[in-house]
Write an enzyme that holds these catalytic residues in place. Structure first.
Site, PDB file in Angstrom:
ATOM      1  CG  ASP A   1      -1.805   1.215   1.289  1.00  0.00           C
ATOM      2  OD1 ASP A   1      -1.498   2.217   0.606  1.00  0.00           O
ATOM      3  OD2 ASP A   1      -2.827   1.178   1.980  1.00  0.00           O
ATOM      4  CG  HIS A   2       1.175   4.272  -3.104  1.00  0.00           C
ATOM      5  ND1 HIS A   2       0.024   3.821  -3.674  1.00  0.00           N
ATOM      6  CD2 HIS A   2       1.032   5.608  -2.979  1.00  0.00           C
ATOM      7  CE1 HIS A   2      -0.771   4.849  -3.895  1.00  0.00           C
ATOM      8  NE2 HIS A   2      -0.192   5.939  -3.480  1.00  0.00           N
TER       9      HIS A   2
ATOM     10  CG  HIS B   1      -4.611   4.716   0.199  1.00  0.00           C
ATOM     11  ND1 HIS B   1      -3.643   3.748   0.100  1.00  0.00           N
ATOM     12  CD2 HIS B   1      -4.889   5.091  -1.061  1.00  0.00           C
ATOM     13  CE1 HIS B   1      -3.361   3.550  -1.170  1.00  0.00           C
ATOM     14  NE2 HIS B   1      -4.103   4.347  -1.894  1.00  0.00           N
TER      15      HIS B   1
END
Ligand code: NAP
Length: 486
Positions: free
Chosen positions: A176-177, A239
């Site tokens: 999950d960047h 996010h």
């Protein structure tokens, strides 16, 4: 103050989907930046693998174009050609036998092998199986997979099972960047590196917490994918959920992968189900008279779409620390400004010694994740002048680029950090399978509720702060959203 760069050990990185959009825009430029920073050693090798036929030279030309277009910062032509010399390519079919023996023959013995699955999730099982079948799996093998990690709980469980059939959890890195962003990690540093905040970090002192991830862009070219997903699946489930975990979790005993991920998991499992009247969905309208800014429905070419481009909700965490403290989360596209920020809103002082005229004042800790990364603490002081004891709120502002100097504030991109963490074997910033499943278990009933009620998202003006109902959601509790500012 110059940050230290510790080179990683030499590695082989295989990018399945090496000719795709993610490889072009993110993975190859990130590797190049790490090479220029001295973190990726010259002995490391990067092998692109995809169905299209190319030789190594053509792949280097592809990578060179990608780097010129997407790698930020300055670099020398020598650095670029040295980096490109580390690249190779194999034409491979994930679904068949083409290319696999060739790939196995190219790998170096006894070093870290990272297989980046930059392809659709339908190919994960095929790839994992063939990595084993062609003798490429070892204790030093790592598998990197991208979001979306499933579409709901059932599909996420199936994906986890597919990967688990071939690799233990300790070798799987789910990206999950958001977790790779410097400021997201700073959340943990601020909370657990400062004595100042932690004693106040609970329901006794915190009135509520707001998490906002606002984008100015619309769905762009991702319309077809996005319309099957929506803001809840695309942003909230991953996010915003990760940000919520980091802001609310208990201090882990150590900054170690499973210690951190255990605490995050406990937060997700303690989340209350969201009541239907505590959630608002929206869809952006067109900008009148501007063909370049179509409505959501026009952008996804689906005039009846009921997919949300905006979602705001209120939830609670049922544990000792947070019982009674609402968490308000919102995210959307085509909003007023691009801004990711967490606002920790402290309670009013229990008694005002300055009388009613002084008004109500409360501290706010704002953690800005992007842009303009930094922290602001709103403190109350006396308004200067002779007019008696009037109070005003002023910001104690720390913008990281000013505090650290431009050199140290040139943070690595999330992908740079995450890929280096894969090579180092550090899973702290990667989601564990049970975390992902717990997040879906919380999200699924919300989406099922919309479907059962035939819920239609509320329209909102492009460039606004979202639908009016989202304001009412928080105003009903006699609170208000902080502004969305860049
Ligand atoms: P893409 O542009 O469609 O690229 C897909 C890649 O997979 C191409 O290199 C394609 O190569 C290769 N491929 C397809 N079928 C194959 C097969 N049978 N055998 C071997 N290679 C095959 O997709 P992308 O945007 O790069 O996305 C890759 C993954 O990352 C997806 O899961 C996506 O959801 C995720 N992701 C992407 C982004 C992004 O910004 N792009 C962001 C987050 C997550 P050929 O055409 O040469 O076969």
């Amino acid at each position: 103050m110059v940050s230290r760069v510790i080179p990683v050990d030499p590695f082989d990185l295989i990018i399945f989907g090496g000719t795709g959009d993610l490889a072009r825009r993110k993975i190859l430029p990130a590797l190049f930046r790490r090479y220029c920073a001295g973190q990726m050693p010259f002995e490391a090798r990067i092998i692109g693998a995809a169905r299209s036929e190319h030789d190594a030279e053509e792949y280097r030309a592809f990578a060179s174009d990608a780097i010129r277009e997407f790698a930020v910062g300055t670099y020398s032509a020598d650095a670029l050609s040295e980096f490109l010399s580390r690249l190779d390519y194999v034409t491979i079919d994930a679904m068949g036998d083409l290319g696999w023996e060739e790939l196995a023959g190219k790998l170096t013995e006894a070093r870290v092998r990272a297989f980046y699955f930059s392809v659709g999730p339908g190919l994960f099982g095929e790839l994992a199986e063939r990595i084993h079948a062609y003798g490429m799996a070892s204790k030093e093998t790592r598998i990197v997979v991208e979001k979306p990690f499933g579409h709901d709980l059932t599909t996420a469980q199936a994906l986890n099972a597919t990967l688990a059939a071939h690799f233990p959890e300790s070798q799987v890195y789910r990206i999950d960047h958001y977790l790779g962003k410097e400021t997201v990690q700073n959340l943990m540093a601020v909370r657990f590196g400062n004595m100042l905040f932690e004693p106040l970090w609970n329901a006794q002192y915190v009135d509520h917490i707001q998490i906002t991830v606002a984008e100015t862009v619309g769905v762009g070219g991702r319309g077809e994918y996005y319309d099957k997903s929506g803001a809840m699946r695309d942003m909230m489930q991953n996010h915003l959920m990760q940000l919520l975990c980091l802001i609310a979790m208990e201090p882990p005993a150590q900054f170690e992968p499973d210690a951190v991920r255990d605490e995050k998991l406990k937060v997700i499992r303690a989340l209350d189900a969201v009541q239907p009247h505590h959630i608002v969905r929206g869809q952006y309208d067109a900008v009148p008279g501007d063909d370049g800014h179509p409505s959501y429905r026009e952008a996804v070419d689906n005039p009846r779409s009921r997919t949300e481009s905006y979602v705001a909700l209120k939830t609670h965490i049922s544990n000792w620390r947070w019982a009674g403290t609402p968490f308000y989360l919102r995210t959307g596209k085509r909003l007023k400004a691009r801004s990711s920020v967490i606002n920790v809103m402290f309670k009013n002082t229990p008694h005002s010694i300055f009388g009613e005229d002084a008004g109500q004042h409360a501290n706010v800790l704002s953690i800005r994740l992007q842009p303009n990364e930094g922290i602001t603490l709103q403190v109350t002081i006396k308004e200067p002048g002779p007019g008696g004891m009037r109070l005003i709120d002023v910001p104690l502002d720390m913008t990281f680029s000013e505090a650290l100097g431009p050199e140290d504030a040139d943070f690595p991109d999330a992908y740079e950090r995450l890929i280096m963490d894969v090579i180092r074997g550090n899973q702290t910033l990667f989601m564990r399978g049970d975390e992902v499943e717990a997040a879906w278990a919380w999200t699924d009933p919300i989406i099922a509720g919309w479907e059962a009620r035939n819920d239609v998202p509320k329209p909102y003006e492009s460039g606004s702060v979202g639908p009016r109902d989202a304001d009412l959601l928080i105003e009903r509790d006699k609170r208000s959203w902080r502004g969305i500012t860049p």
